[in-house]
Scaffold this motif. Structure first.
Motif, short mmCIF file in Angstrom:
data_model
loop_
_atom_site.label_atom_id
_atom_site.label_comp_id
_atom_site.label_asym_id
_atom_site.label_seq_id
_atom_site.Cartn_x
_atom_site.Cartn_y
_atom_site.Cartn_z
N GLU A 1 5.77 -9.21 9.82
CA GLU A 1 6.42 -9.59 8.73
C GLU A 1 5.79 -10.71 8.16
OE1 GLU A 1 8.94 -9.36 5.37
OE2 GLU A 1 8.33 -8.14 6.63
N PHE A 2 5.46 -11.83 9.12
CA PHE A 2 4.90 -12.88 9.04
C PHE A 2 3.26 -12.61 8.50
CE2 PHE A 2 1.76 -16.18 10.07
CZ PHE A 2 2.49 -17.43 9.52
N ARG A 3 2.71 -11.69 9.06
CA ARG A 3 1.15 -11.22 8.90
C ARG A 3 1.23 -10.76 7.62
NH1 ARG A 3 0.38 -8.46 12.96
NH2 ARG A 3 -0.96 -10.03 14.34
N ALA A 4 2.20 -9.79 7.12
CA ALA A 4 1.97 -9.25 5.78
C ALA A 4 2.30 -10.26 4.67
CB ALA A 4 2.96 -7.98 5.55
N LEU A 5 3.19 -11.32 4.91
CA LEU A 5 3.44 -11.92 3.80
C LEU A 5 2.39 -13.21 3.80
CD1 LEU A 5 7.27 -12.95 4.35
CD2 LEU A 5 6.38 -11.77 2.43
N PHE A 6 1.56 -13.28 4.81
CA PHE A 6 0.52 -14.28 4.85
C PHE A 6 -0.76 -13.83 4.20
CE2 PHE A 6 -3.03 -16.22 7.39
CZ PHE A 6 -3.10 -17.36 6.83
N ALA A 7 -0.86 -12.44 4.45
CA ALA A 7 -2.10 -11.74 3.83
C ALA A 7 -1.70 -11.52 2.26
CB ALA A 7 -2.09 -10.66 4.62
N GLU A 8 -0.58 -11.50 1.93
CA GLU A 8 -0.46 -11.35 0.54
C GLU A 8 -0.34 -12.51 -0.35
OE1 GLU A 8 0.81 -9.60 -3.07
OE2 GLU A 8 -0.24 -9.00 -1.38
N SER A 9 -0.16 -13.65 0.44
CA SER A 9 -0.21 -15.15 0.02
C SER A 9 -1.72 -15.45 -0.20
CB SER A 9 0.41 -16.29 0.85
OG SER A 9 1.89 -15.77 0.84
N VAL A 10 -2.51 -15.06 0.72
CA VAL A 10 -3.82 -15.58 0.55
C VAL A 10 -4.63 -14.77 -0.46
CG1 VAL A 10 -6.03 -15.68 2.00
CG2 VAL A 10 -4.02 -16.27 2.97
N ARG A 11 -4.14 -13.26 -0.68
CA ARG A 11 -4.83 -12.45 -1.53
C ARG A 11 -4.54 -12.95 -2.82
NH1 ARG A 11 -3.71 -8.65 -4.89
NH2 ARG A 11 -1.59 -8.83 -4.65
N LEU A 12 -3.36 -13.36 -2.96
CA LEU A 12 -2.93 -13.73 -4.47
C LEU A 12 -3.70 -15.17 -4.78
CD1 LEU A 12 0.84 -13.39 -4.35
CD2 LEU A 12 -0.69 -12.11 -5.98
N ARG A 13 -4.00 -15.92 -3.76
CA ARG A 13 -4.63 -16.99 -4.43
C ARG A 13 -6.29 -16.86 -4.48
NH1 ARG A 13 -0.58 -17.96 -3.65
NH2 ARG A 13 -0.62 -17.98 -5.80
N LEU A 14 -6.77 -15.77 -3.91
CA LEU A 14 -8.24 -15.42 -4.25
C LEU A 14 -8.10 -14.53 -5.35
CD1 LEU A 14 -9.10 -14.44 -0.55
CD2 LEU A 14 -9.79 -16.54 -1.91
N ALA A 15 -7.25 -13.85 -5.99
CA ALA A 15 -7.19 -12.93 -6.97
C ALA A 15 -7.16 -13.54 -8.25
CB ALA A 15 -6.19 -11.98 -6.96
N GLY A 16 -6.97 -14.98 -8.60
CA GLY A 16 -6.99 -15.64 -9.66
C GLY A 16 -8.30 -16.28 -9.97
N VAL A 17 -8.27 -17.63 -10.29
CA VAL A 17 -9.55 -18.23 -10.44
C VAL A 17 -10.59 -18.21 -9.35
CG1 VAL A 17 -8.34 -19.97 -11.94
CG2 VAL A 17 -8.54 -20.58 -9.67
#
Length: 470
Positions: free
Chosen positions: A227-243
């Motif tokens: 669960e932690f790995r999935a949430l962490f991956a999604e958090s970093v992905r969201l940061r990279l998907a913007g600016v």
């Protein structure tokens, strides 16, 4: 410089040029020309500067008008919950529409970085909110009983030119409130809080806390890891998907290395178009401050660019002196590092910097689980591990055992007696005697709250999960 300033008259009467004059004169003293013009919306007037198109905006949405800096991770989710929305709504407009539909509860729905003010000129109700981690700042001050001014920068509201002696005194005794600033009469909306004013009634509400969660007793250690790995991956992905481009700090430690490694994995897996464009490292030749060995491993594995700011010790002079920071703190002493970092990021065209700040604390937790183990009867095993931890910290086993295993098991009153109340704090001798007396520093020091260890109910830790994660 990106910023916003807005005035709101709680009585609903229009904002006039005379109302704005103290603010515009103060902005002029800061070298800011408001020639771009204020946007007047009756009882709300806003001045916004957003070079490059990213940053603060002014918007109308439904019955609300507002101003702020909003970047949402879940705009589609917010839009889907709204029954009436424009076809192409900005993130600020979505936040305003959510506030109009769900009031103060709307803050819990927003995921991202935001600080905005929503004003309903019909009901004369105001709602100001800041994101959960306080990434976007939000300050306010009262120009008169019914005239408020908000801003993304506390310094733009420091009209009186005075500093807050309360803030300075609180700094010496380590009891600075989240609502205080260094500028007199300027307050801050704390992270994860909302401020509302309705019919003259003020309310400050905390809408999120990392402590408010329930642990599923059936959640196993491996489940928690996944669960932690999935949430962490999604958090970093969201940061990279913007600016773009996005950079990251890289210390060689667990926190920033995990961010860079996850970014690299997401890019290789095709989950993001581009990972972090570069990394920045703060290296110190004194003591054990140079972790180049670990940084080099990460750079080679990820292939990402790395720039270093070397020997950025506290008080190091760069010829320009300390920064005029909004919220002075221990980090203020590292102005050499901050300026060097800004130059590197500006030259690289970076629009965002990922940080590992706080990661070590989030993953490490605290050592209160020793109390659980002791309470469950595992005395020998607990003693052996505490001896190991005490040796690693080069401290006394008995002091370590008392603080982390025995003290949490004592009643709250007993813990307050035995755990020192800010014993490590001292008022420096160079503090002027008149300020010391005027602020009653000695009394404030004696009243400093006891450590959290001695307050509230005894926490419980799932030591089995901790063991499996380790």
């Amino acid at each position: 410089m990106k910023f916003f300033v807005c005035l709101v008259r709680l009585s609903g009467e229009p904002i006039t040029a005379a109302d704005r004059r103290p603010v515009t004169e103060h902005l002029a003293s800061k070298g800011i020309n408001d020639g771009a013009g204020w946007e007047d919306m009756g009882s709300l007037s806003a001045l916004v500067q957003s070079p490059g198109g990213h940053g603060p905006r002014v918007a109308r949405a439904g019955s609300l008008v507002g101003v702020g800096d909003v970047r949402l991770d879940n705009p589609e989710e917010i839009a889907a919950r709204l029954s009436d929305r424009p076809a192409c709504a900005t993130h600020l407009e979505l936040a305003l529409l959510a506030a109009g539909a769900h009031g103060a509860d709307s803050a819990t729905e927003l995921l991202g970085d935001f600080a905005y003010v929503a004003w309903n000129p019909v009901t004369l109700s105001l709602f100001a909110v800041r994101d959960a981690f306080g990434v976007k700042p939000l300050f306010y001050s009262r120009l008169s009983p019914d005239l408020l001014v908000f801003s993304s920068h506390a310094s733009l509201l420091g009209i009186s030119g005075k500093v807050s002696e309360k803030y300075i005194a609180s700094y010496f005794v380590r009891s600075i409130s989240e609502e205080d600033t260094i500028f007199d009469s300027v307050e801050v909306v704390p992270a994860a809080h909302s401020l509302s004013v309705t019919e003259g009634r003020w309310a400050v509400h905390r809408y999120w806390s990392p402590d408010r969660f329930a642990v599923d007793p059936g959640f196993s250690g491996p489940d928690a890891v996944e669960e932690f790995r999935a949430l962490f991956a999604e958090s970093v992905r969201l940061r990279l998907a913007g600016v773009n481009p996005v950079w990251s700090e890289l210390s060689g430690g667990l926190d920033t290395s995990a961010v860079v490694a996850m970014s690299s994995w997401l890019h290789r897996s095709g989950k993001v178009d581009k990972g972090v464009s570069g990394t920045i490292t703060y290296a110190d030749s004194l003591g054990a401050g140079d972790e180049s060995e670990f940084v080099d491993v990460m750079v080679q594995a990820s292939g990402v660019r790395n720039e270093q700011v070397r020997n950025s010790w506290p008080w190091r002079d760069d010829g320009d002196g300390p920064l005029n920071t909004e919220m002075p703190g221990p980090g203020t002493l590292f102005w050499f590092r901050d300026r060097q970092r800004s130059e590197v990021l500006r030259d690289a065209g970076a629009e965002a910097l990922l940080s590992g700040l706080g990661g070590d604390h989030l993953l490490e937790g605290n050592l209160g689980f020793f109390a659980d183990r002791l309470a469950s009867g595992g005395i020998r095993r607990t003693a052996r591990e505490m001896a190991h931890w005490a040796a690693l910290q080069q401290g006394s086993f008995w002091k370590f055992a008392f603080r982390h295993a025995l003290a949490p098991l004592l009643p709250a009153a007993a813990r307050s007696r035995f755990v020192s109340r800010a014993a490590h704090l001292r008022i420096p001798a160079w503090v002027a005697s008149d300020f010391r007396k005027r602020s009653d520093l000695e009394a404030r020091l004696r009243q400093t709250s006891v450590p959290k260890l001695t307050e509230g109910p005894l926490p419980r830790y799932h030591s089995a999960n901790i063991e499996q994660v380790q």
